[in-house]
Design a protein around this motif. Structure first.
Motif, PDB file in Angstrom:
ATOM      1  N   GLN A   1       0.805  -1.081   0.053  1.00 21.67           N
ATOM      2  CA  GLN A   1       0.005  -0.022   0.035  1.00 21.67           C
ATOM      3  C   GLN A   1       0.753   1.239  -0.011  1.00 21.67           C
ATOM      4  O   GLN A   1       0.614   2.395  -0.770  1.00 21.67           O
ATOM      5  CB  GLN A   1      -0.924  -0.090   1.328  1.00 21.67           C
ATOM      6  N   ASN A   2       1.977   1.215   0.842  1.00 21.85           N
ATOM      7  CA  ASN A   2       2.636   2.339   0.769  1.00 21.85           C
ATOM      8  C   ASN A   2       3.613   2.580  -0.308  1.00 21.85           C
ATOM      9  O   ASN A   2       3.823   3.684  -0.692  1.00 21.85           O
ATOM     10  CB  ASN A   2       3.435   2.422   2.209  1.00 21.85           C
ATOM     11  N   THR A   3       3.860   1.664  -0.657  1.00 21.16           N
ATOM     12  CA  THR A   3       4.859   1.639  -2.149  1.00 21.16           C
ATOM     13  C   THR A   3       3.948   1.854  -3.281  1.00 21.16           C
ATOM     14  O   THR A   3       4.285   2.946  -3.882  1.00 21.16           O
ATOM     15  CB  THR A   3       5.384   0.150  -2.445  1.00 21.16           C
ATOM     16  N   LEU A   4       2.745   1.458  -3.417  1.00 21.83           N
ATOM     17  CA  LEU A   4       1.836   2.027  -4.325  1.00 21.83           C
ATOM     18  C   LEU A   4       1.782   3.586  -4.520  1.00 21.83           C
ATOM     19  O   LEU A   4       1.423   4.079  -5.366  1.00 21.83           O
ATOM     20  CB  LEU A   4       0.569   1.064  -4.606  1.00 21.83           C
ATOM     21  N   HIS A   5       1.574   3.798  -3.265  1.00 17.96           N
ATOM     22  CA  HIS A   5       1.332   5.299  -3.363  1.00 17.96           C
ATOM     23  C   HIS A   5       2.610   6.148  -2.953  1.00 17.96           C
ATOM     24  O   HIS A   5       2.318   7.421  -2.552  1.00 17.96           O
ATOM     25  CB  HIS A   5       0.232   5.654  -2.031  1.00 17.96           C
TER      26      HIS A   5
ATOM     27  N   TYR B   1     -15.712  -4.615  11.101  1.00 19.99           N
ATOM     28  CA  TYR B   1     -15.582  -3.376  10.295  1.00 19.99           C
ATOM     29  C   TYR B   1     -14.354  -3.696   9.442  1.00 19.99           C
ATOM     30  O   TYR B   1     -14.062  -2.739   8.355  1.00 19.99           O
ATOM     31  CB  TYR B   1     -15.230  -2.148  11.208  1.00 19.99           C
ATOM     32  N   ALA B   2     -13.780  -4.810   9.359  1.00 20.59           N
ATOM     33  CA  ALA B   2     -12.508  -4.760   8.707  1.00 20.59           C
ATOM     34  C   ALA B   2     -12.854  -5.518   7.173  1.00 20.59           C
ATOM     35  O   ALA B   2     -12.105  -5.540   6.303  1.00 20.59           O
ATOM     36  CB  ALA B   2     -11.438  -5.849   9.165  1.00 20.59           C
ATOM     37  N   LYS B   3     -14.159  -6.065   7.127  1.00 22.61           N
ATOM     38  CA  LYS B   3     -14.443  -6.517   6.059  1.00 22.61           C
ATOM     39  C   LYS B   3     -14.438  -5.705   4.708  1.00 22.61           C
ATOM     40  O   LYS B   3     -14.950  -4.570   4.723  1.00 22.61           O
ATOM     41  CB  LYS B   3     -16.145  -7.129   6.080  1.00 22.61           C
ATOM     42  N   GLY B   4     -13.898  -6.103   3.461  1.00 22.22           N
ATOM     43  CA  GLY B   4     -13.753  -5.074   2.325  1.00 22.22           C
ATOM     44  C   GLY B   4     -12.537  -4.239   2.641  1.00 22.22           C
ATOM     45  O   GLY B   4     -12.698  -3.124   1.834  1.00 22.22           O
TER      46      GLY B   4
ATOM     47  N   PHE C   1      -7.681  -6.553   0.777  1.00 22.07           N
ATOM     48  CA  PHE C   1      -7.751  -6.651  -0.717  1.00 22.07           C
ATOM     49  C   PHE C   1      -6.100  -6.863  -1.195  1.00 22.07           C
ATOM     50  O   PHE C   1      -5.872  -7.560  -1.910  1.00 22.07           O
ATOM     51  CB  PHE C   1      -8.289  -5.220  -1.452  1.00 22.07           C
ATOM     52  N   TYR C   2      -5.221  -6.048  -0.375  1.00 25.36           N
ATOM     53  CA  TYR C   2      -3.887  -6.353  -0.689  1.00 25.36           C
ATOM     54  C   TYR C   2      -3.324  -7.774  -0.421  1.00 25.36           C
ATOM     55  O   TYR C   2      -2.562  -8.282  -1.045  1.00 25.36           O
ATOM     56  CB  TYR C   2      -2.868  -5.413  -0.314  1.00 25.36           C
ATOM     57  N   LYS C   3      -4.001  -8.136   0.762  1.00 21.23           N
ATOM     58  CA  LYS C   3      -3.577  -9.499   1.244  1.00 21.23           C
ATOM     59  C   LYS C   3      -3.736 -10.655   0.184  1.00 21.23           C
ATOM     60  O   LYS C   3      -3.018 -11.631   0.011  1.00 21.23           O
ATOM     61  CB  LYS C   3      -4.381  -9.784   2.433  1.00 21.23           C
ATOM     62  N   ASP C   4      -5.000 -10.578  -0.221  1.00 21.91           N
ATOM     63  CA  ASP C   4      -5.603 -11.494  -1.412  1.00 21.91           C
ATOM     64  C   ASP C   4      -4.630 -11.393  -2.771  1.00 21.91           C
ATOM     65  O   ASP C   4      -4.288 -12.415  -3.155  1.00 21.91           O
ATOM     66  CB  ASP C   4      -6.992 -10.971  -1.844  1.00 21.91           C
ATOM     67  N   LEU C   5      -4.226 -10.136  -3.132  1.00 19.10           N
ATOM     68  CA  LEU C   5      -3.438  -9.943  -4.167  1.00 19.10           C
ATOM     69  C   LEU C   5      -2.113 -10.591  -4.076  1.00 19.10           C
ATOM     70  O   LEU C   5      -1.708 -11.113  -4.644  1.00 19.10           O
ATOM     71  CB  LEU C   5      -3.170  -8.375  -4.557  1.00 19.10           C
ATOM     72  N   LEU C   6      -1.528 -10.409  -2.793  1.00 15.71           N
ATOM     73  CA  LEU C   6      -0.176 -10.827  -2.404  1.00 15.71           C
ATOM     74  C   LEU C   6      -0.074 -12.614  -2.396  1.00 15.71           C
ATOM     75  O   LEU C   6       0.614 -13.098  -2.852  1.00 15.71           O
ATOM     76  CB  LEU C   6       0.265 -10.182  -1.120  1.00 15.71           C
TER      77      LEU C   6
END
Ligand code: AMP
Ligand code: FES
Ligand code: ZN
Length: 305
Positions: free
Chosen positions: A176-180, A232-235, A240-245
């Protein structure tokens, strides 16, 4: 599937380490990997008192268990956030922490802070009142947890706060930090955050542990934990990044570990330098005396005004 060490039945295959291990050798490996991480990063020693933040989830309970087994002076801290009274997320999490103590370490000390009782409102109500976070209480929750953890660590004279962040958590944040190109965050993302002007030392002994390994450890050790994550963590973006990784890891085993470790190496060798928050002065909050960069009241105290 055979254990790489002695030919018994393996219970886990860790492709990134090219190992398959039986239950006993896996537990041995898991504990020693944690110990090596603590030593490599100079997190704390046996003379230090450490406060482990436990959420009732698998990572933090596994961490508390490992630290106690390694003979460290460690006490648990659970922050009751008052999340979803209907579904009882906070109550169930606390019950898991208590069950862990009674079933595995009856001598262990668990500190409990109930946010509503101590400060007046549960997190979701507070977030709604303050209209922060577009209907999600996560940012308010993070702020409150950081404040309470720091308060307990300072008041109790602990040398460090240990959290159960694992490699999957760290690598998702890194992506997340790298993409941004959030260079300020990248400069700060580390297994150890040193003590600084009233901010307690923070350490993450599980930064080399994959989430599935922490899950396997709790299963083998018979540690019960809350399976559901915070409602509240759903979605969330992190998920999302965890799934991608995880998809990347399936195609290329060890990718998550490489990404994280090479980042630490590059930064520590100085081949990649980010401007840390130099020049940002901390001063004590007028009300709670915790360090802040804001005006005379810290963000936490302003929240409760
Ligand atoms: P999370 O941000 O929920 O992934 O949690 C990261 C880490 O913060 C956990 O592994 C715990 O060490 C700590 N933590 C999270 N929630 C709590 C809580 N309610 N009380 C104490 N520690 C917590
Ligand atoms: Fe804080 Fe979910 S744990 S909002
Ligand atoms: Zn304050």
């Amino acid at each position: 599937m055979k254990c790489s060490k002695w030919g018994g039945t393996a219970v886990i295959k860790m492709r990134q380490h090219r190992r398959r291990l039986c239950a006993n050798h896996f537990v041995e490996w898991f504990v020693s990997m944690t110990q090596r991480t603590i030593e490599k990063h100079g997190m704390f020693g046996h003379a230090d008192r450490v406060l482990v933040a436990v959420s009732g989830g698998k990572d933090s309970l596994a961490l508390w268990d490992v630290l106690l087994r390694l003979g460290y002076q460690v006490e648990g801290m659970y922050i009751s956030l008052g999340i979803d009274e209907d579904l009882g997320y906070s109550d169930t999490s606390l019950a898991m922490c208590r069950r862990f103590v009674s079933a595995h370490h009856p001598e262990a000390v668990l500190h409990i802070v109930d946010v509503e009782k101590e400060y007046g409102q549960p997190i979701p109500t507070l977030a709604r009142t303050k209209r922060r976070g577009r209907g999600k209480p996560c940012s308010v929750c993070g702020l409150v947890k950081r404040h309470v953890m720091n308060r307990l660590a300072r008041d109790g004279g602990f040398a460090a706060i240990a959290t159960g962040h694992n490699l999957d958590d760290e690598v998702a944040v890194l992506m997340q930090n790298t993409l941004h190109w959030q260079t300020g965050y990248l400069a700060r993302q580390a297994p150890v955050l040193a003590e600084r002007e009233g901010l307690a030392r923070k350490v993450k002994p599980f930064v080399r542990i994959y989430e599935r390994e922490a899950a396997a450890y709790t299963l083998i050790r018979g540690i019960d934990y809350i399976y559901d994550e915070c409602p509240y963590a759903k979605g969330s973006t992190t998920n999302f990044y965890k799934d991608l990784l995880n998809q990347l890891e399936l195609r290329s085993s060890g990718a998550k570990q490489q990404f994280y470790l090479q980042f630490l190496r590059a930064r520590d060798s100085g081949s990649m330098s980010f401007a840390a928050e130099q020049g940002i002065e901390l001063h004590p909050c007028r009300q709670c005396s915790q360090p802040t960069t804001a005006g005379d009241l810290c963000a936490f105290c302003r929240l409760w005004e």
